[in-house]
Design a protein around this motif. Sequence first.
Motif, PDB file in Angstrom:
ATOM      1  N   TYR A 172       0.833  -1.203   0.000  1.00  0.00           N
ATOM      2  CA  TYR A 172       0.000   0.000   0.000  1.00  0.00           C
ATOM      3  C   TYR A 172       0.870   1.257   0.000  1.00  0.00           C
ATOM      4  O   TYR A 172       1.945   1.265   0.591  1.00  0.00           O
ATOM      5  CB  TYR A 172      -0.917   0.031   1.228  1.00  0.00           C
ATOM      6  CG  TYR A 172      -1.902  -1.115   1.314  1.00  0.00           C
ATOM      7  CD1 TYR A 172      -2.526  -1.627   0.182  1.00  0.00           C
ATOM      8  CD2 TYR A 172      -2.219  -1.673   2.531  1.00  0.00           C
ATOM      9  CE1 TYR A 172      -3.430  -2.663   0.271  1.00  0.00           C
ATOM     10  CE2 TYR A 172      -3.128  -2.718   2.631  1.00  0.00           C
ATOM     11  CZ  TYR A 172      -3.739  -3.211   1.497  1.00  0.00           C
ATOM     12  OH  TYR A 172      -4.635  -4.233   1.581  1.00  0.00           O
TER      13      TYR A 172
ATOM     14  N   PRO B 194      -6.392  10.029   0.101  1.00  0.00           N
ATOM     15  CA  PRO B 194      -6.649   9.286  -1.138  1.00  0.00           C
ATOM     16  C   PRO B 194      -7.804   8.295  -0.943  1.00  0.00           C
ATOM     17  O   PRO B 194      -7.977   7.747   0.140  1.00  0.00           O
ATOM     18  CB  PRO B 194      -5.349   8.530  -1.397  1.00  0.00           C
ATOM     19  CG  PRO B 194      -4.392   8.916  -0.333  1.00  0.00           C
ATOM     20  CD  PRO B 194      -5.128   9.676   0.700  1.00  0.00           C
ATOM     21  N   SER B 195      -8.581   8.087  -1.984  1.00  0.00           N
ATOM     22  CA  SER B 195      -9.675   7.124  -1.854  1.00  0.00           C
ATOM     23  C   SER B 195      -9.612   6.023  -2.904  1.00  0.00           C
ATOM     24  O   SER B 195     -10.526   5.223  -3.017  1.00  0.00           O
ATOM     25  CB  SER B 195     -11.023   7.845  -1.936  1.00  0.00           C
ATOM     26  OG  SER B 195     -11.177   8.470  -3.187  1.00  0.00           O
ATOM     27  N   ALA B 196      -8.530   5.970  -3.656  1.00  0.00           N
ATOM     28  CA  ALA B 196      -8.429   4.983  -4.716  1.00  0.00           C
ATOM     29  C   ALA B 196      -8.100   3.583  -4.199  1.00  0.00           C
ATOM     30  O   ALA B 196      -8.523   2.591  -4.772  1.00  0.00           O
ATOM     31  CB  ALA B 196      -7.383   5.413  -5.735  1.00  0.00           C
ATOM     32  N   GLN B 197      -7.338   3.521  -3.109  1.00  0.00           N
ATOM     33  CA  GLN B 197      -6.922   2.222  -2.567  1.00  0.00           C
ATOM     34  C   GLN B 197      -6.504   2.402  -1.114  1.00  0.00           C
ATOM     35  O   GLN B 197      -6.291   3.516  -0.653  1.00  0.00           O
ATOM     36  CB  GLN B 197      -5.759   1.668  -3.378  1.00  0.00           C
ATOM     37  CG  GLN B 197      -4.494   2.500  -3.296  1.00  0.00           C
ATOM     38  CD  GLN B 197      -3.380   1.901  -4.124  1.00  0.00           C
ATOM     39  OE1 GLN B 197      -3.396   0.736  -4.465  1.00  0.00           O
ATOM     40  NE2 GLN B 197      -2.380   2.704  -4.456  1.00  0.00           N
TER      41      GLN B 197
ATOM     42  N   ASN C  63      -8.734   2.743   4.571  1.00  0.00           N
ATOM     43  CA  ASN C  63      -9.364   2.342   3.321  1.00  0.00           C
ATOM     44  C   ASN C  63     -10.696   3.089   3.219  1.00  0.00           C
ATOM     45  O   ASN C  63     -11.648   2.782   3.928  1.00  0.00           O
ATOM     46  CB  ASN C  63      -9.606   0.827   3.293  1.00  0.00           C
ATOM     47  CG  ASN C  63     -10.078   0.345   1.934  1.00  0.00           C
ATOM     48  OD1 ASN C  63      -9.801   0.965   0.921  1.00  0.00           O
ATOM     49  ND2 ASN C  63     -10.801  -0.762   1.928  1.00  0.00           N
TER      50      ASN C  63
ATOM     51  N   LYS D 262     -14.014   4.084   1.285  1.00  0.00           N
ATOM     52  CA  LYS D 262     -14.934   3.616   0.249  1.00  0.00           C
ATOM     53  C   LYS D 262     -15.937   4.731  -0.001  1.00  0.00           C
ATOM     54  O   LYS D 262     -16.850   4.943   0.807  1.00  0.00           O
ATOM     55  CB  LYS D 262     -15.595   2.319   0.685  1.00  0.00           C
ATOM     56  CG  LYS D 262     -14.565   1.206   0.851  1.00  0.00           C
ATOM     57  CD  LYS D 262     -15.182  -0.154   0.935  1.00  0.00           C
ATOM     58  CE  LYS D 262     -14.081  -1.200   1.006  1.00  0.00           C
ATOM     59  NZ  LYS D 262     -14.627  -2.519   1.242  1.00  0.00           N
ATOM     60  N   PRO D 263     -15.752   5.481  -1.080  1.00  0.00           N
ATOM     61  CA  PRO D 263     -16.554   6.682  -1.330  1.00  0.00           C
ATOM     62  C   PRO D 263     -18.072   6.453  -1.328  1.00  0.00           C
ATOM     63  O   PRO D 263     -18.822   7.364  -1.007  1.00  0.00           O
ATOM     64  CB  PRO D 263     -16.080   7.145  -2.711  1.00  0.00           C
ATOM     65  CG  PRO D 263     -14.713   6.569  -2.855  1.00  0.00           C
ATOM     66  CD  PRO D 263     -14.751   5.262  -2.105  1.00  0.00           C
TER      67      PRO D 263
ATOM     68  N   HIS E  11     -10.744  -5.723   2.927  1.00  0.00           N
ATOM     69  CA  HIS E  11     -11.591  -5.739   1.730  1.00  0.00           C
ATOM     70  C   HIS E  11     -12.919  -6.450   1.973  1.00  0.00           C
ATOM     71  O   HIS E  11     -13.773  -6.454   1.089  1.00  0.00           O
ATOM     72  CB  HIS E  11     -10.841  -6.372   0.561  1.00  0.00           C
ATOM     73  CG  HIS E  11      -9.618  -5.598   0.168  1.00  0.00           C
ATOM     74  ND1 HIS E  11      -9.679  -4.350  -0.409  1.00  0.00           N
ATOM     75  CD2 HIS E  11      -8.300  -5.874   0.312  1.00  0.00           C
ATOM     76  CE1 HIS E  11      -8.458  -3.892  -0.615  1.00  0.00           C
ATOM     77  NE2 HIS E  11      -7.603  -4.799  -0.188  1.00  0.00           N
TER      78      HIS E  11
ATOM     79  N   SER F 153     -16.010   2.133   4.962  1.00  0.00           N
ATOM     80  CA  SER F 153     -14.652   2.651   5.083  1.00  0.00           C
ATOM     81  C   SER F 153     -14.072   2.184   6.417  1.00  0.00           C
ATOM     82  O   SER F 153     -14.812   1.980   7.386  1.00  0.00           O
ATOM     83  CB  SER F 153     -14.660   4.180   5.035  1.00  0.00           C
ATOM     84  OG  SER F 153     -15.113   4.632   3.782  1.00  0.00           O
TER      85      SER F 153
END
Length: 125
Positions: A5, A21-24, A42, A44-45, A78, A83
Amino acid sequence: MIESYPKFTVHFHQLSSFSIPSAQPFTLTVVWEGVDFDFLINIKPKSSHLLIIGSGAGTMANEKRVSTPYFQRHSWIHDFEDSTIFYNDPTLYFDPKLSLGWGQGSKERFYLKEIASILEVLIKK
């Protein structure tokens, strides 16, 4: 897994201007008066919920120290629809034999209170 990460480091006074950041998933180290407060985040938008997951006992596996920062149950990152922010207890940095610190920190500083202050800034973001 965690090593793959992106990693970011900011000082506490810079945290309010840090762009999340929200991509990963990513790790964030917040340096506050010489102490590293580590988080695995992490975002999650599409979720309006946020789970905060702290570390408990578990840094010892078969009498061998698991490396720190230690994000207990990070392999579930995951599996959640929400989030997540996992936090490491910096008390564990004091002694490699410690497997649990309860966020106590030092005689002068209560790390759990400082973790809460950092989380307040992150949650507002």
